[in-house]
Scaffold this motif. Structure first.
Motif, PDB file in Angstrom:
ATOM      1  N   UNK A 240       0.812  -1.221   0.000  1.00 42.07           N
ATOM      2  CA  UNK A 240       0.000   0.000   0.000  1.00 42.07           C
ATOM      3  C   UNK A 240       0.842   1.266   0.000  1.00 42.07           C
ATOM      4  N   UNK A 241       0.354   2.264  -0.691  1.00 38.67           N
ATOM      5  CA  UNK A 241       0.973   3.582  -0.747  1.00 38.67           C
ATOM      6  C   UNK A 241       0.033   4.579  -0.088  1.00 38.67           C
ATOM      7  N   UNK A 242       0.551   5.357   0.857  1.00 39.62           N
ATOM      8  CA  UNK A 242      -0.237   6.382   1.540  1.00 39.62           C
ATOM      9  C   UNK A 242       0.033   7.733   0.886  1.00 39.62           C
ATOM     10  N   UNK A 243      -1.039   8.447   0.552  1.00 37.30           N
ATOM     11  CA  UNK A 243      -0.925   9.757  -0.093  1.00 37.30           C
ATOM     12  C   UNK A 243      -1.801  10.747   0.667  1.00 37.30           C
ATOM     13  N   UNK A 244      -1.196  11.809   1.146  1.00 39.25           N
ATOM     14  CA  UNK A 244      -1.943  12.861   1.840  1.00 39.25           C
ATOM     15  C   UNK A 244      -2.219  13.998   0.868  1.00 39.25           C
ATOM     16  N   UNK A 245      -3.175  14.870   1.159  1.00 40.59           N
ATOM     17  CA  UNK A 245      -3.523  15.934   0.222  1.00 40.59           C
ATOM     18  C   UNK A 245      -2.472  17.031   0.144  1.00 40.59           C
ATOM     19  N   UNK A 246      -2.454  17.708  -0.997  1.00 34.25           N
ATOM     20  CA  UNK A 246      -1.684  18.931  -1.157  1.00 34.25           C
ATOM     21  C   UNK A 246      -2.288  20.021  -0.271  1.00 34.25           C
ATOM     22  N   UNK A 247      -1.542  21.072   0.048  1.00 26.44           N
ATOM     23  CA  UNK A 247      -2.090  22.131   0.902  1.00 26.44           C
ATOM     24  C   UNK A 247      -3.416  22.702   0.413  1.00 26.44           C
ATOM     25  N   UNK A 248      -3.556  22.926  -0.881  1.00 25.76           N
ATOM     26  CA  UNK A 248      -4.818  23.476  -1.393  1.00 25.76           C
ATOM     27  C   UNK A 248      -5.956  22.467  -1.258  1.00 25.76           C
ATOM     28  N   UNK A 249      -5.675  21.193  -1.507  1.00 21.31           N
ATOM     29  CA  UNK A 249      -6.695  20.164  -1.335  1.00 21.31           C
ATOM     30  C   UNK A 249      -7.122  20.074   0.127  1.00 21.31           C
ATOM     31  N   UNK A 250      -6.140  20.097   1.003  1.00 26.27           N
ATOM     32  CA  UNK A 250      -6.433  20.031   2.433  1.00 26.27           C
ATOM     33  C   UNK A 250      -7.266  21.227   2.884  1.00 26.27           C
ATOM     34  N   UNK A 251      -6.942  22.411   2.354  1.00 20.95           N
ATOM     35  CA  UNK A 251      -7.674  23.616   2.737  1.00 20.95           C
ATOM     36  C   UNK A 251      -9.136  23.534   2.324  1.00 20.95           C
ATOM     37  N   UNK A 252      -9.398  23.025   1.118  1.00 19.12           N
ATOM     38  CA  UNK A 252     -10.773  22.893   0.636  1.00 19.12           C
ATOM     39  C   UNK A 252     -11.537  21.885   1.485  1.00 19.12           C
TER      40      UNK A 252
ATOM     41  N   UNK B 168     -16.831  23.912 -11.714  1.00 22.15           N
ATOM     42  CA  UNK B 168     -15.414  23.680 -11.480  1.00 22.15           C
ATOM     43  C   UNK B 168     -14.716  25.004 -11.215  1.00 22.15           C
ATOM     44  N   UNK B 169     -13.766  25.001 -10.287  1.00 25.87           N
ATOM     45  CA  UNK B 169     -12.970  26.175  -9.968  1.00 25.87           C
ATOM     46  C   UNK B 169     -11.503  25.803 -10.023  1.00 25.87           C
ATOM     47  N   UNK B 170     -10.675  26.755 -10.408  1.00 31.27           N
ATOM     48  CA  UNK B 170      -9.235  26.546 -10.471  1.00 31.27           C
ATOM     49  C   UNK B 170      -8.556  27.263  -9.317  1.00 31.27           C
ATOM     50  N   UNK B 171      -7.685  26.562  -8.631  1.00 34.52           N
ATOM     51  CA  UNK B 171      -6.991  27.083  -7.457  1.00 34.52           C
ATOM     52  C   UNK B 171      -5.493  26.901  -7.654  1.00 34.52           C
ATOM     53  N   UNK B 172      -4.705  27.920  -7.317  1.00 34.54           N
ATOM     54  CA  UNK B 172      -3.255  27.820  -7.418  1.00 34.54           C
ATOM     55  C   UNK B 172      -2.651  27.160  -6.198  1.00 34.54           C
ATOM     56  N   UNK B 173      -1.415  26.678  -6.344  1.00 32.54           N
ATOM     57  CA  UNK B 173      -0.713  26.068  -5.216  1.00 32.54           C
ATOM     58  C   UNK B 173      -0.137  27.113  -4.265  1.00 32.54           C
ATOM     59  N   UNK B 174       0.085  28.322  -4.764  1.00 28.53           N
ATOM     60  CA  UNK B 174       0.709  29.349  -3.960  1.00 28.53           C
ATOM     61  C   UNK B 174      -0.330  30.196  -3.228  1.00 28.53           C
ATOM     62  N   UNK B 175       0.063  30.743  -2.098  1.00 32.44           N
ATOM     63  CA  UNK B 175      -0.802  31.664  -1.368  1.00 32.44           C
ATOM     64  C   UNK B 175      -1.980  31.019  -0.685  1.00 32.44           C
ATOM     65  N   UNK B 176      -1.931  29.707  -0.470  1.00 30.94           N
ATOM     66  CA  UNK B 176      -3.060  29.010   0.152  1.00 30.94           C
ATOM     67  C   UNK B 176      -3.369  29.580   1.531  1.00 30.94           C
ATOM     68  N   UNK B 177      -2.322  29.953   2.249  1.00 33.43           N
ATOM     69  CA  UNK B 177      -2.504  30.413   3.629  1.00 33.43           C
ATOM     70  C   UNK B 177      -3.146  31.794   3.716  1.00 33.43           C
ATOM     71  N   UNK B 178      -3.265  32.504   2.604  1.00 40.57           N
ATOM     72  CA  UNK B 178      -3.810  33.866   2.622  1.00 40.57           C
ATOM     73  C   UNK B 178      -5.285  33.927   2.212  1.00 40.57           C
ATOM     74  N   UNK B 179      -5.906  32.787   2.008  1.00 39.79           N
ATOM     75  CA  UNK B 179      -7.290  32.744   1.536  1.00 39.79           C
ATOM     76  C   UNK B 179      -8.225  32.397   2.690  1.00 39.79           C
ATOM     77  N   UNK B 180      -9.357  33.060   2.748  1.00 36.58           N
ATOM     78  CA  UNK B 180     -10.426  32.691   3.683  1.00 36.58           C
ATOM     79  C   UNK B 180     -11.194  31.544   3.037  1.00 36.58           C
TER      80      UNK B 180
END
Length: 336
Positions: free
Chosen positions: A135-147, A229-241
């Motif tokens: 098995x391979x464990x994969x956690x979400x990217x920061x933007x995925x986790x934020x959503x 569908x919405x497009x979200x960037x990988x950068x600046x995730x921490x600055x979004x409400x």
């Protein structure tokens, strides 16, 4: 994460393989590292190649209903072209890059019931032998986790997750399947929808967040699916409400009156704009329902997705264990 297997195609006395992955979860588009340990058999062998194959258990919908199969979606050659002497021990380190669309298997350490693994193949004397799955464990990217965390804080609950064979039209999807994370509606939307489905299609610059709502029918209308569908960037995730952001997405989705939601502009220019229109849809019918037995027993209140939103321990009832214990290279359900 270890498996050992004798090279069955060469009979007793063949080389043994022991593949060990580095501990911890990987991320989509990140690296998967480890070592392939070889132990020579009862004679010298030429190792023509060592391949790692990423495989997943995927559902397919067709006229006869639904079926499940194993899909190999990436392959890496990590070594080969050397002589392995009788009884010799040799280790081959590897570090490979996962596809950006690799499905996530866990959130904050909580398994989602996705069967994803790596299988090692040895090429010896013109024969190929595939080892057992690991098995391979994969956690979400920061933007995925934020959503996902925002959805949890908004009151949506985790229902199930599965992998569906097919493509979502109008997107740049690369893999032959996509992941659906199915959520129970937040109380404020329960009178409008029965379920929300989230699909992430990540890439180097960002990710598409595909949202689908199973809308309830009214006095003068039938229920239908709404999609956007919405497009979200990988950068600046921490600055979004993200709570406000995701809630705005959901409102546009559930208030749409067409089977597929109209153009939904993203309010943050740095993250891009929504790009789904009424002429875009799925490559095939995306019927809902917990696949592969991945339904989660979450209690009457539902299971919140985000930890801050109230994620609690729950038993994941799935077939992941059976997938890794019982799958082999002769699986008649293979889909690619």
């Amino acid at each position: 994460m270890v498996f050992k297997r004798l090279l069955g195609s060469l009979g007793v006395g063949g080389p043994a393989v022991d593949t060990v992955l580095e501990p911890g979860a990987a991320v989509p588009g990140g690296t998967l590292s480890g070592q392939v340990h070889l132990t020579g058999g009862g004679a010298d062998f030429t190792i023509e190649h060592i391949a790692l194959e990423l495989v997943a258990r995927v559902e397919a919908e067709h006229d006869g209903g639904e079926s499940e199969g194993t899909v190999a979606f990436e392959r890496f050659i990590v070594g080969g072209n050397f002589r392995l002497a009788e009884g010799e021990r040799r280790s081959i380190p590897f570090s490979v890059t996962l596809p950006w669309e690799t499905p996530i298997t866990e959130l904050y350490g909580q398994g989602l019931g996705i069967a994803l693994g790596v299988r090692t193949e040895l090429g010896v004397a013109g024969a190929k032998d595939k080892g057992d799955l690991d098995p391979v464990a994969v956690r979400p990217l920061p933007a995925q986790e934020a959503v996902l965390e925002a959805l949890g804080q908004l009151g949506f609950g985790f229902r199930s997750a599965d992998l569906e064979l097919g493509h979502i039209r109008g997107t740049g999807q690369q893999l032959p399947f996509y992941q659906e994370i199915e959520l129970t509606p937040a109380p404020r939307y329960a009178h409008q929808v029965t379920e929300i489905e989230v699909t992430f299609l990540a890439g180097p610059a960002g990710l598409d967040v595909v949202l689908e709502a199973d809308k309830r029918g009214g006095m003068s209308s039938e229920g239908h699916d709404a999609l956007t569908c919405f497009t979200v960037g990988h950068q600046g995730v921490e600055h979004v409400d993200w709570n406000a952001e995701v809630d705005g997405w959901i409102r546009r989705l559930v208030e749409s009156r067409t089977p597929h939601a109209a153009h939904a502009p993203h309010p943050h220019g740095g993250h891009g704009d929504g790009h789904y229109g009424e002429d875009h849809g799925h490559g095939h019918d995306r019927r809902s329902g917990p696949g592969m037995g991945t339904a989660v027993a979450a209690g009457a209140a539902g299971l919140a997705v985000g930890v801050v939103g109230g994620m609690v321990a729950a038993e994941v009832v799935d077939e992941v264990g059976d997938f890794f214990e019982g799958d082999d290279e002769g699986d008649e359900g293979d889909e690619g």
